[in-house]
Design a protein around this motif. Structure first.
Motif, PDB file in Angstrom:
ATOM      1  N   LEU A  31       0.845  -1.200   0.000  1.00  0.00           N
ATOM      2  CA  LEU A  31       0.000   0.000   0.000  1.00  0.00           C
ATOM      3  C   LEU A  31       0.883   1.255   0.000  1.00  0.00           C
ATOM      4  CD1 LEU A  31      -2.927   1.065   0.241  1.00  0.00           C
ATOM      5  CD2 LEU A  31      -2.657   1.028   2.718  1.00  0.00           C
ATOM      6  N   GLY A  32       1.894   1.246   0.845  1.00  0.00           N
ATOM      7  CA  GLY A  32       2.810   2.397   0.903  1.00  0.00           C
ATOM      8  C   GLY A  32       3.501   2.605  -0.443  1.00  0.00           C
ATOM      9  N   LEU A  33       3.993   1.509  -1.044  1.00  0.00           N
ATOM     10  CA  LEU A  33       4.685   1.636  -2.331  1.00  0.00           C
ATOM     11  C   LEU A  33       3.724   2.162  -3.398  1.00  0.00           C
ATOM     12  CD1 LEU A  33       6.808  -1.674  -2.358  1.00  0.00           C
ATOM     13  CD2 LEU A  33       7.637   0.641  -1.956  1.00  0.00           C
ATOM     14  N   GLY A  34       2.477   1.645  -3.374  1.00  0.00           N
ATOM     15  CA  GLY A  34       1.473   2.077  -4.363  1.00  0.00           C
ATOM     16  C   GLY A  34       1.166   3.566  -4.209  1.00  0.00           C
ATOM     17  N   LEU A  35       1.001   4.005  -2.947  1.00  0.00           N
ATOM     18  CA  LEU A  35       0.706   5.426  -2.711  1.00  0.00           C
ATOM     19  C   LEU A  35       1.855   6.303  -3.208  1.00  0.00           C
ATOM     20  CD1 LEU A  35      -0.818   5.415   0.902  1.00  0.00           C
ATOM     21  CD2 LEU A  35      -1.959   6.055  -1.223  1.00  0.00           C
ATOM     22  N   HIS A  36       3.068   5.829  -2.938  1.00  0.00           N
ATOM     23  CA  HIS A  36       4.215   6.640  -3.353  1.00  0.00           C
ATOM     24  C   HIS A  36       4.337   6.672  -4.883  1.00  0.00           C
ATOM     25  CE1 HIS A  36       7.810   8.821  -2.311  1.00  0.00           C
ATOM     26  NE2 HIS A  36       8.461   8.143  -3.231  1.00  0.00           N
ATOM     27  N   LEU A  37       4.174   5.495  -5.485  1.00  0.00           N
ATOM     28  CA  LEU A  37       4.335   5.400  -6.945  1.00  0.00           C
ATOM     29  C   LEU A  37       3.276   6.227  -7.676  1.00  0.00           C
ATOM     30  CD1 LEU A  37       5.800   3.900  -9.328  1.00  0.00           C
ATOM     31  CD2 LEU A  37       4.108   2.116  -9.108  1.00  0.00           C
ATOM     32  N   PHE A  38       2.015   5.956  -7.343  1.00  0.00           N
ATOM     33  CA  PHE A  38       0.956   6.594  -8.127  1.00  0.00           C
ATOM     34  C   PHE A  38       0.509   7.944  -7.555  1.00  0.00           C
ATOM     35  CE2 PHE A  38       0.440   2.021  -9.133  1.00  0.00           C
ATOM     36  CZ  PHE A  38       0.796   2.111 -10.465  1.00  0.00           C
ATOM     37  N   GLY A  39       0.731   8.152  -6.258  1.00  0.00           N
ATOM     38  CA  GLY A  39       0.323   9.431  -5.656  1.00  0.00           C
ATOM     39  C   GLY A  39       1.443  10.459  -5.731  1.00  0.00           C
ATOM     40  N   VAL A  40       2.529  10.172  -4.997  1.00  0.00           N
ATOM     41  CA  VAL A  40       3.613  11.171  -4.895  1.00  0.00           C
ATOM     42  C   VAL A  40       4.259  11.428  -6.262  1.00  0.00           C
ATOM     43  CG1 VAL A  40       5.836  11.669  -3.794  1.00  0.00           C
ATOM     44  CG2 VAL A  40       4.025  10.546  -2.493  1.00  0.00           C
ATOM     45  N   TYR A  41       4.553  10.362  -6.998  1.00  0.00           N
ATOM     46  CA  TYR A  41       5.215  10.586  -8.294  1.00  0.00           C
ATOM     47  C   TYR A  41       4.304  11.312  -9.280  1.00  0.00           C
ATOM     48  CZ  TYR A  41       8.983   7.407  -6.850  1.00  0.00           C
ATOM     49  OH  TYR A  41      10.035   6.817  -6.196  1.00  0.00           O
ATOM     50  N   SER A  42       2.997  11.034  -9.196  1.00  0.00           N
ATOM     51  CA  SER A  42       2.082  11.742 -10.112  1.00  0.00           C
ATOM     52  C   SER A  42       2.154  13.241  -9.839  1.00  0.00           C
ATOM     53  CB  SER A  42       0.642  11.275  -9.898  1.00  0.00           C
ATOM     54  OG  SER A  42       0.525   9.948 -10.323  1.00  0.00           O
TER      55      SER A  42
ATOM     56  N   LEU B  19       4.401  17.295 -16.750  1.00  0.00           N
ATOM     57  CA  LEU B  19       3.860  16.205 -17.579  1.00  0.00           C
ATOM     58  C   LEU B  19       2.571  15.671 -16.962  1.00  0.00           C
ATOM     59  CD1 LEU B  19       7.107  14.108 -18.166  1.00  0.00           C
ATOM     60  CD2 LEU B  19       5.960  15.565 -19.841  1.00  0.00           C
ATOM     61  N   SER B  20       1.695  15.155 -17.822  1.00  0.00           N
ATOM     62  CA  SER B  20       0.498  14.514 -17.285  1.00  0.00           C
ATOM     63  C   SER B  20       0.921  13.152 -16.717  1.00  0.00           C
ATOM     64  CB  SER B  20      -0.521  14.354 -18.414  1.00  0.00           C
ATOM     65  OG  SER B  20      -0.997  13.046 -18.452  1.00  0.00           O
ATOM     66  N   PRO B  21       0.478  12.815 -15.489  1.00  0.00           N
ATOM     67  CA  PRO B  21       0.889  11.537 -14.896  1.00  0.00           C
ATOM     68  C   PRO B  21       0.540  10.344 -15.780  1.00  0.00           C
ATOM     69  CG  PRO B  21      -0.179  12.903 -13.250  1.00  0.00           C
ATOM     70  CD  PRO B  21      -0.322  13.633 -14.552  1.00  0.00           C
ATOM     71  N   LEU B  22      -0.620  10.387 -16.424  1.00  0.00           N
ATOM     72  CA  LEU B  22      -1.038   9.278 -17.275  1.00  0.00           C
ATOM     73  C   LEU B  22      -0.053   9.096 -18.434  1.00  0.00           C
ATOM     74  CD1 LEU B  22      -3.518   7.553 -16.871  1.00  0.00           C
ATOM     75  CD2 LEU B  22      -4.596   8.763 -18.781  1.00  0.00           C
ATOM     76  N   TYR B  23       0.283  10.214 -19.034  1.00  0.00           N
ATOM     77  CA  TYR B  23       1.243  10.204 -20.139  1.00  0.00           C
ATOM     78  C   TYR B  23       2.584   9.654 -19.658  1.00  0.00           C
ATOM     79  CZ  TYR B  23       4.810  12.236 -23.169  1.00  0.00           C
ATOM     80  OH  TYR B  23       5.909  12.415 -23.957  1.00  0.00           O
ATOM     81  N   PHE B  24       3.014  10.124 -18.470  1.00  0.00           N
ATOM     82  CA  PHE B  24       4.296   9.698 -17.924  1.00  0.00           C
ATOM     83  C   PHE B  24       4.312   8.178 -17.704  1.00  0.00           C
ATOM     84  CE2 PHE B  24       6.786   8.595 -14.142  1.00  0.00           C
ATOM     85  CZ  PHE B  24       8.036   9.039 -14.514  1.00  0.00           C
ATOM     86  N   PHE B  25       3.274   7.667 -17.022  1.00  0.00           N
ATOM     87  CA  PHE B  25       3.277   6.232 -16.712  1.00  0.00           C
ATOM     88  C   PHE B  25       3.170   5.377 -17.974  1.00  0.00           C
ATOM     89  CE2 PHE B  25       2.368   7.663 -12.344  1.00  0.00           C
ATOM     90  CZ  PHE B  25       3.357   6.932 -11.698  1.00  0.00           C
ATOM     91  N   ARG B  26       2.437   5.861 -18.962  1.00  0.00           N
ATOM     92  CA  ARG B  26       2.350   5.102 -20.220  1.00  0.00           C
ATOM     93  C   ARG B  26       3.715   5.031 -20.886  1.00  0.00           C
ATOM     94  NH1 ARG B  26      -2.739   4.661 -22.832  1.00  0.00           N
ATOM     95  NH2 ARG B  26      -1.707   4.812 -24.824  1.00  0.00           N
ATOM     96  N   ARG B  27       4.455   6.122 -20.798  1.00  0.00           N
ATOM     97  CA  ARG B  27       5.755   6.187 -21.470  1.00  0.00           C
ATOM     98  C   ARG B  27       6.840   5.357 -20.762  1.00  0.00           C
ATOM     99  NH1 ARG B  27       6.605   8.887 -26.461  1.00  0.00           N
ATOM    100  NH2 ARG B  27       4.486   8.604 -27.143  1.00  0.00           N
ATOM    101  N   VAL B  28       6.653   5.088 -19.487  1.00  0.00           N
ATOM    102  CA  VAL B  28       7.709   4.350 -18.764  1.00  0.00           C
ATOM    103  C   VAL B  28       7.308   2.891 -18.491  1.00  0.00           C
ATOM    104  CG1 VAL B  28       8.689   6.445 -17.730  1.00  0.00           C
ATOM    105  CG2 VAL B  28       6.992   5.159 -16.444  1.00  0.00           C
ATOM    106  N   ARG B  29       6.299   2.412 -19.202  1.00  0.00           N
ATOM    107  CA  ARG B  29       5.829   1.036 -18.932  1.00  0.00           C
ATOM    108  C   ARG B  29       6.943  -0.004 -19.049  1.00  0.00           C
ATOM    109  NH1 ARG B  29       0.483   1.113 -22.600  1.00  0.00           N
ATOM    110  NH2 ARG B  29       1.964   2.249 -23.847  1.00  0.00           N
ATOM    111  N   THR B  30       7.750   0.122 -20.105  1.00  0.00           N
ATOM    112  CA  THR B  30       8.805  -0.891 -20.299  1.00  0.00           C
ATOM    113  C   THR B  30       9.775  -0.884 -19.115  1.00  0.00           C
ATOM    114  OG1 THR B  30       8.601  -0.471 -22.643  1.00  0.00           O
ATOM    115  CG2 THR B  30      10.497  -1.743 -21.965  1.00  0.00           C
TER     116      THR B  30
END
Ligand code: ASP
Length: 443
Positions: A260-271, A280-291
């Motif tokens: 839960l902590g890792l998820g909050l940090h990844l998707f909350g804080v990094y967004s 950058l838009s978080p959605l755009y960012f996460f799509r671009r770093v999928r690999t």
């Protein structure tokens, strides 16, 4: 541009690379869990299939990626520093990266400690379960404790810093069994800095050769990434097939607290970070770093993921190489937000379990140690464990208790490595934007 590891570059194949890696991950993960549930992790046939086939094939992927790390990091850093060209800019980039990493690591530890104090996973596990897990992993725990004690040094803090950073022999630093990335980086920074003060005609042939070396490494990585889906399936299969799924159930609250902590940090804080600091838009960012995410998840190693991180962030986010090579390489060993969160939660969980109630002051000390510990933790699988062992000893908790969490460490390692590596990319994006670089617009 050379052929790419990015999702956009695999048009010749039916599915983009990140989709194929994701399929490999899911297939390997499901296969492993089903085999574990049907046969049990101690089944001899399953064990021999994993040892003789799945593990060696799976290992091939991180090993082949790691093979390119030393030449790629050297070439990228020297070219990056020579490209930055002035020491003041280099110092500025370094200072910004350091301040950003410290701030984000502190946030990650605060998230972890808040969750562990709220959920109190250490109080939700029965003494019998704790005892049986400790007995089951007693041998591994003793080995970890012995290794951590062996690593203790009586040298002064300054001597330790000098030894950690400055190589007496850079060839030896890359020739040992474990690549010493900090030594290599220091040497490359010095070579790059020297290249900026010499006349161009003297350094041009050398820099040209490094560009060639970088291009060759990129081509190799491209080939390795094509094998990724199959290797990743084997890697995840071997991790989960022998893995005690029952261990997750036994210490489920601890696993929930960490993830839960890792998820909050990844998707909350990094967004928030990519929106505010990189525009950058978080959605755009996460799509671009999928690999990058899939590679980090399957290898559990920031260092093995580094070649992919360098290339994908340059090609998919438009991060300039001069900044990328410095921030991402330093980040692979020194910026580990997921590790900081994990280390803080684990120490407090085991302290709760042992009935050691830490005061606020002690918890803040653990937080500070977790931040510093994450900087010193290598970007390799399970590299956090020795640190947790040492801190447990320091706060008066039996270090052998580490055995309780060893059964789920690989799974949590996969998750925290993703947070570590994505954190490096957000740091590079922040520094690049603050230096006036325009990041790729959404396509
Ligand atoms: N596996 C992590 C990494 O490579 C380090 C750790 O927390 O064990 O980033």
């Amino acid at each position: 541009m050379a052929s790419s590891v990015s999702s956009d570059s695999t048009k010749a194949l039916r599915w983009p690379l990140h989709t194929r890696i994701c399929i490999g991950l899911v297939a390997g993960g499901l296969g492993g869990l089903i085999a574990n549930a049907a046969l049990g992790g101690n089944n001899p046939a399953l064990k021999s299939f994993v040892a003789e086939f799945a593990e060696p094939v799976g290992k091939l992927f991180p090993r082949l990626l790691s093979m390119t790390v030393a030449p790629l990091v050297f070439a990228s850093l020297v070219l990056g520093v020579a490209g930055i060209g002035d020491f003041r800019k280099l110092g500025r980039v370094g200072a910004k990266s350091f301040a950003y990493c410290l701030m984000i690591s502190a946030i990650s530890v605060v998230i972890g400690l808040t969750l562990v104090n709220t959920i109190r996973p250490g109080k939700r596990i029965s003494p019998e379960t704790a005892r049986s897990l400790q007995e089951r992993y007693a041998k591994d725990a003793s080995q970890e404790v012995a290794a951590a004690q062996k690593g203790k040094s009586s040298d002064s803090a300054l001597t330790q810093i000098v030894d950690t950073l400055v190589p007496a022999n850079p060839i030896q630093s890359v020739a040992g069994k474990n690549l010493n990335l900090l030594h290599l980086m220091f040497f490359a920074l010095m070579v790059g800095a020297a290249a900026t003060v010499l006349p161009e005609e003297k350094t041009a042939p050398f820099l040209k050769a490094l560009e060639g070396l970088g291009a060759i490494c990129a081509c190799l990585i491209d080939g390795v990434m094509r094998m990724a889906p199959f290797c990743v399936a084997c890697l995840v299969f071997s991790n989960l097939a022998l893995f005690g799924a029952d261990v997750i159930r036994a210490i489920g609250w601890y696993v929930i607290t960490v993830t839960l902590g890792l998820g909050l940090h990844l998707f909350g804080v990094y967004s928030i970070c990519v929106r505010v600091f990189a525009g950058l838009s978080p959605l755009y960012f996460f799509r671009r770093v999928r690999t990058i995410i899939f590679t980090a998840f399957s290898t559990s190693s920031s260092v093995a993921t580094l070649p992919t991180t360098l290339r994908v962030s340059e090609e998919n986010l438009g991060l300039p190489r001069s900044i990328n090579s410095f921030v991402l390489t330093v980040g692979a060993t020194a910026n580990q937000n997921g590790t900081a969160l994990y280390e803080g939660v684990t120490v407090l969980f085991l302290a709760q379990l042992a009935g050691v109630d830490l005061t606020l002051g002690q918890q803040l000390t653990v937080a500070g140690m977790a931040i510093l510990g994450s900087i010193g933790t290598a970007g390799l699988p399970s590299a956090s464990i020795p640190f947790v062992v040492v801190v447990l000893g320091n706060i008066g908790v039996n270090p052998e208790l580490i055995g309780i969490i060893l059964g789920v460490d690989r799974l949590l390692d996969m998750c925290r490595t993703v947070v570590n590596v994505v954190g490096d990319v957000t740091a590079a994006a922040f520094v690049a934007r603050s230096e006036g670089h325009v990041l790729s617009p959404p396509s």
